[in-house]
Design an enzyme around this catalytic site. Structure first.
Site, PDB file in Angstrom:
ATOM      1  N   HIS A   1      10.183 -29.695   8.088  1.00 46.63           N
ATOM      2  CA  HIS A   1       9.013 -29.350   8.903  1.00 46.63           C
ATOM      3  C   HIS A   1       8.614 -30.588   9.712  1.00 46.63           C
ATOM      4  O   HIS A   1       8.208 -31.599   9.146  1.00 46.63           O
ATOM      5  CB  HIS A   1       7.867 -28.896   8.006  1.00 46.63           C
ATOM      6  CG  HIS A   1       6.762 -28.190   8.740  1.00 46.63           C
ATOM      7  ND1 HIS A   1       5.840 -28.851   9.513  1.00 46.63           N
ATOM      8  CD2 HIS A   1       6.445 -26.874   8.805  1.00 46.63           C
ATOM      9  CE1 HIS A   1       4.985 -27.977  10.024  1.00 46.63           C
ATOM     10  NE2 HIS A   1       5.342 -26.761   9.615  1.00 46.63           N
TER      11      HIS A   1
ATOM     12  N   CYS B   1       0.866  -1.175   0.000  1.00 46.12           N
ATOM     13  CA  CYS B   1       0.000   0.000   0.000  1.00 46.12           C
ATOM     14  C   CYS B   1       0.908   1.232   0.000  1.00 46.12           C
ATOM     15  O   CYS B   1       2.012   1.184  -0.528  1.00 46.12           O
ATOM     16  CB  CYS B   1      -0.956  -0.021   1.187  1.00 46.12           C
ATOM     17  SG  CYS B   1      -0.121  -0.014   2.789  1.00 46.12           S
TER      18      CYS B   1
END
Length: 684
Positions: A606, A29
Site C-alpha cells: 500500500h 439479506c
C-alpha cells in the site's frame, strides 16, 4: 463451479473484493451478500460481475459492498465463510444491522446522512420479515383459489372450525406484526429487541383490549362514527383520558415508539452502572414507554398512518387514472434507492384500517414490467449464447415470477445496462394504463392481503381479470421492446462478443494443453518440473527507513487488522514486488497491490496513506491483474513529490494479509533497508 484458474465462486468473490484481509465483516439479506471492507478501492467490480452466480455488484459509500446473488445467497455465504482464509472474519457480526452500524460509525454515507439513516431504519425494520410475509401471502393465495373454485367461502363469518384455523395461520403474522417490527427496529438501534417487543405486546394483551368494554369499565366512553361505522373508545386511566385503539397490524406506531425508546434506552445506560443495567434499564424503559405509547405515541401513529392512507385513498378515488399510472412509474426509481418501504408500510396500514389495499395492484404492473425486461434479456442471451447473462437472467426471472422479488433483476441486469429502463418504463405505463381504464368501474385493483406480486399471488387481487390483463400487458411490452431494440449499446455488444471469443479461446487452450503434454511425453522423456521456491521471506518493495507497523499513521494498518507487516518511509518512488507470485489485486488508482505466492502467502503493498484520494495522479502502474511477477519486478513508479504536495503521508505499507492462516509471520526490527532486502520472515 470452478473457474478457469481453479477457484470456486466463493474464492473468486473474496479475491475480487480485495482478499480476505480486506474484509472486515460479512453478512447477507434475502438476496445479497453485504461486505464491510477496509479499503473499497481494492474491489475489482468488473471481475466480480463475471463470477458464476453473481447477478450484480453494488459498491456503496463507507467502504461497503453489496454482491447480488439471489436465492442462493445463503449457500454462497456459507461457502465463503467456510474458506480457510475467512476463519477469523466476521466474528461477532451476527446481523446486517450490526454491519451497517459499524459503517455509520465511520461517517455519513451520503450527502444527507440523516435521510440515509431514516430509510435504512425503515428498511431494516421490515426486511427480516419479508420471508414470513411472503409465506402468509401464499397461504392467503391458496385460500383465495379455493374461494374462487367454490370450495369454501373465504370471506364468510361463520366458516367451519377448519377454515378458521387456516385463517389463524396467516392472520397471526399480520396481527402480531407490530411486535415483530418493534423487535427489528429495536435491534437496528442497538436497543434490547425484547424490550421493544414487550412494549408493543402490552398494548395487544387481552387486558388492554378489555378496556374497550363500557359494561366492565363504566368510566370508558365509546362513540360511534356514523360515516365509517366504527367505534372509538376513551378510557379513564390515572384520571387521564386514554384513546383506545386496535394496534394489531400497525406499523407506524412501533416505528415511532422505538425511535423514542432508542434515545431513552441509551440515556438510561449512561445513568446506571453496568452491574445493575440488566435490571433497571429494562424496568424504567417499560415503566416509561408503555404509558407514553398508550397515551401519546399510539394515537399519534394511528393518526399519521390513517392520514397518509386517506390521502392516497383520496387520490385513488378522485383521480384514479393518475394514481394507477403514478405508482408503477415511480416504483422503478424508489426500489433501487430503498424508498419504497414507506409505501409498504402504508399497504399494511390500509389492510388493517380499510380491510383492503389499493396500492399493490398498480405496483404489480411495475413488477411484471421488470420481470418482462428480464425475460427479454434471457431471450437475447440464449440467442447470443451468452452463458453468463443467461444464468443471471434465469435466476432473476425465477425469483421474480415465483417470489415477486425484483432486486436480482434490478441489480443483476437493469442497473448495469441503462438502455433497459426506458423500455421497461413503457411496460410500466402500459400496465398502469390498463388498470386505470379497465379498473375504473371497480375503484381500481384491490387486495385484502399483503402479497408479493408474483404468479402465485394473482388470485388475491380483485377484480382478478383486470389485474391479469394489466400485468400481462406490462410483461409482454417490456419483453418485446428489449428483444427488438436490445438492452446493450453497440459498444457493449461488441465487448460481450469479444469476451465470449476470448473465453472460447481460453477453453480451447486448456483442452489442448493436456494433449500437448501427452504428445511430448510420448516422444521423449519429460523434463523434470522444478517446484516453486517456498516463500520464507518477504522483501522490501522500496528503499528507505523501515518502521514498526504500530508506528504507521493509519489506525487500520497499525491495529494489525490487515495482517502483520512493516512500514517504509521511501527514499525514492520505485516500488517493486516483495515476493514471487501472481497479481491478485491492482488498484485502479495505482496506490495498492495484492500479490499471492504459489504456496499461498498473500501480501499487500500500500503506497502512502489516504493516497486513494489522488485518483492515480503521480502513480505510473507497471503491472496488471493476474500477471505473473518475480520478486524485484517493478510494480509502479511513484512521484513522491506529488503525494507530499497533496498533503499525504508517503509511507509504503507492507503486510501479510493472511497472517492468521500461517504458522508465523515475524517482521524485522526498524532499520534502514534497501529494495529487495528481507524485512518479514514467514513460516508455513
Amino acid at each position: 463451479m470452478e473457474s478457469k484458474v481453479g477457484q470456486s465462486s466463493a474464492e473468486q468473490i473474496v479475491t475480487n473484493s480485495g482478499g480476505s484481509g480486506n474484509i472486515e465483516s460479512l453478512t447477507h439479506c434475502a438476496t445479497r451478500l453485504r461486505f464491510q471492507l477496509r479499503d473499497a478501492s481494492l474491489i475489482d467490480q468488473a471481475a466480480l460481475e463475471k463470477v458464476p452466480g453473481v447477478m450484480g455488484v453494488v459498491p456503496q459509500s463507507g467502504n461497503r459492498l453489496q454482491v447480488v446473488i439471489g436465492g442462493a445467497v445463503q449457500s454462497t455465504f456459507a461457502d465463503i465463510m467456510a474458506l480457510p482464509s475467512m476463519k477469523s472474519i466476521g466474528k461477532g457480526t451476527s446481523s446486517d444491522a450490526d454491519v451497517k452500524a459499524a459503517a455509520r460509525a465511520g461517517g455519513p454515507r451520503g450527502k444527507v446522512a440523516w435521510l440515509d439513516s431514516f430509510f435504512e431504519y425503515l428498511s431494516d425494520s421490515f426486511r427480516p420479515l419479508l420471508g414470513v410475509l411472503l409465506g402468509a401471502s401464499l397461504i392467503i393465495a391458496f385460500a383465495a383459489v379455493l374461494d374462487a373454485l367454490g370450495v369454501v367461502d373465504f370471506r364468510a363469518t361463520d366458516k367451519p372450525a377448519t377454515w378458521v384455523f387456516v385463517d389463524a395461520m396467516w392472520r397471526g403474522v399480520f396481527y402480531f406484526l407490530p411486535i415483530m417490527v418493534a423487535y427489528n427496529a429495536s435491534k437496528k438501534l442497538n436497543v434490547d429487541p425484547w424490550v421493544g417487543a414487550a412494549i408493543m405486546g402490552a398494548l395487544m394483551t387481552p387486558e388492554f383490549v378489555s378496556l374497550n368494554d363500557p359494561e366492565r369499565f363504566p368510566s370508558t366512553v365509546c362513540t360511534i362514527n356514523q360515516t365509517l361505522g366504527s367505534q372509538s373508545c376513551v378510557a379513564d386511566i390515572f384520571g387521564l383520558p386514554m384513546q383506545l385503539n386496535d394496534y394489531s397490524g400497525q406499523v407506524f406506531v412501533p416505528l415511532i415508539m422505538v425511535a423514542i425508546l432508542g434515545l431513552l434506552y441509551k440515556g438510561l445506560k449512561k445513568i446506571f452502572p453496568e452491574n445493575v443495567q440488566m435490571v433497571f434499564v429494562p424496568f424504567f424503559s417499560l415503566a416509561i414507554m408503555i404509558p407514553l405509547t398508550a397515551f401519546l405515541i399510539g394515537p399519534l401513529g394511528i393518526w399519521l398512518g390513517n392520514g397518509l392512507g386517506s390521502g392516497l385513498a383520496w387520490l385513488n378515488t378522485n383521480v384514479p387514472f393518475v394514481f394507477a399510472l403514478l405508482i408503477p412509474m415511480l416504483y422503478p426509481f424508489l426500489v433501487p434507492l430503498g424508498l419504497h418501504w414507506p409505501l409498504n408500510a402504508l399497504m399494511l396500514m390500509n389492510i388493517n384500517t380499510l380491510g383492503y389495499d389499493f396500492i399493490q395492484g398498480p405496483m404489480g404492473a411495475w413488477n411484471f414490467a421488470c420481470f418482462g425486461a428480464t425475460a427479454g434479456v434471457l431471450v437475447l442471451s440464449m440467442r447470443d449464447k451468452d452463458v453468463t447473462m443467461r444464468q443471471t437472467a434465469t435466476g432473476a426471472l425465477a425469483a421474480g415470477l415465483l417470489g415477486g422479488i425484483s432486486e436480482p433483476s434490478l441489480y443483476g441486469i437493469h442497473l448495469r445496462f441503462k438502455r433497459i429502463y426506458p423500455r421497461m418504463l413503457i411496460g410500466c405505463f402500459t400496465g398502469g394504463l390498463v388498470i386505470a381504464v379497465l379498473g375504473a368501474p371497480f375503484g381500481g385493483v384491490k387486495t385484502s392481503a399483503f402479497a408479493f406480486t408474483s404468479l402465485l399471488t394473482i388470485p388475491v387481487f380483485d377484480p382478478m381479470w383486470v389485474y391479469i390483463i394489466a400485468i400481462a400487458a406490462a410483461f409482454i411490452v417490456s419483453m418485446v421492446l428489449i428483444i427488438i431494440f436490445d438492452y446493450r449499446t453497440p459498444e457493449q455488444k461488441a465487448e460481450a462478443k469479444a469476451e465470449q471469443e476470448q473465453a472460447a479461446a481460453d477453453l480451447a487452450a486448456e483442452v489442448a494443453a493436456p494433449a500437448a503434454v501427452t504428445a511430448a511425453a510420448a516422444g521423449a522423456a519429460a523434463a523434470p518440473i522444478t517446484p516453486a521456491e517456498p516463500t520464507n521471506e518477504v522483501m522490501a518493495p522500496v528503499s528507505g527507513q523501515m518502521v514498526s507497523l504500530q508506528d504507521v499513521d493509519d489506525k487500520v494498518f497499525a491495529s494489525g487488522a490487515l495482517g502483520k507487516g512493516v512500514g517504509i518511509v521511501p527514499a525514492d518512488g520505485r516500488v517493486v514486488s516483495p515476493i514471487t507470485g501472481t497479481m491478485v489485486t491492482v488498484a485502479k488508482t495505482g496506490h495498492a497491490f495484492g500479490i499471492k505466492s504459489d504456496d499461498g502467502v498473500e501480501v499487500l503493498v500500500h503506497i502512502g496513506i489516504d493516497t486513494v484520494q489522488l485518483n492515480g495522479d503521480g502513480f505510473d502502474v507497471a503491472v496488471q491483474k493476474k500477471q505473473r511477477v518475480n520478486a524485484g519486478d517493478l510494480l509502479a513508479n511513484v512521484n513522491l513529490d506529488t503525494i507530499k504536495q497533496a498533503g499525504f503521508d508517503t509511507t509504503v505499507i507492507l503486510t501479510v494479509t493472511n497472517t492468521a492462516a500461517l504458522a508465523a509471520v515475524a517482521p524485522h526490527p526498524a532499520a534502514n533497508v534497501s529494495v529487495g532486502q528481507p524485512v518479514i520472515d514467514v513460516e508455513h
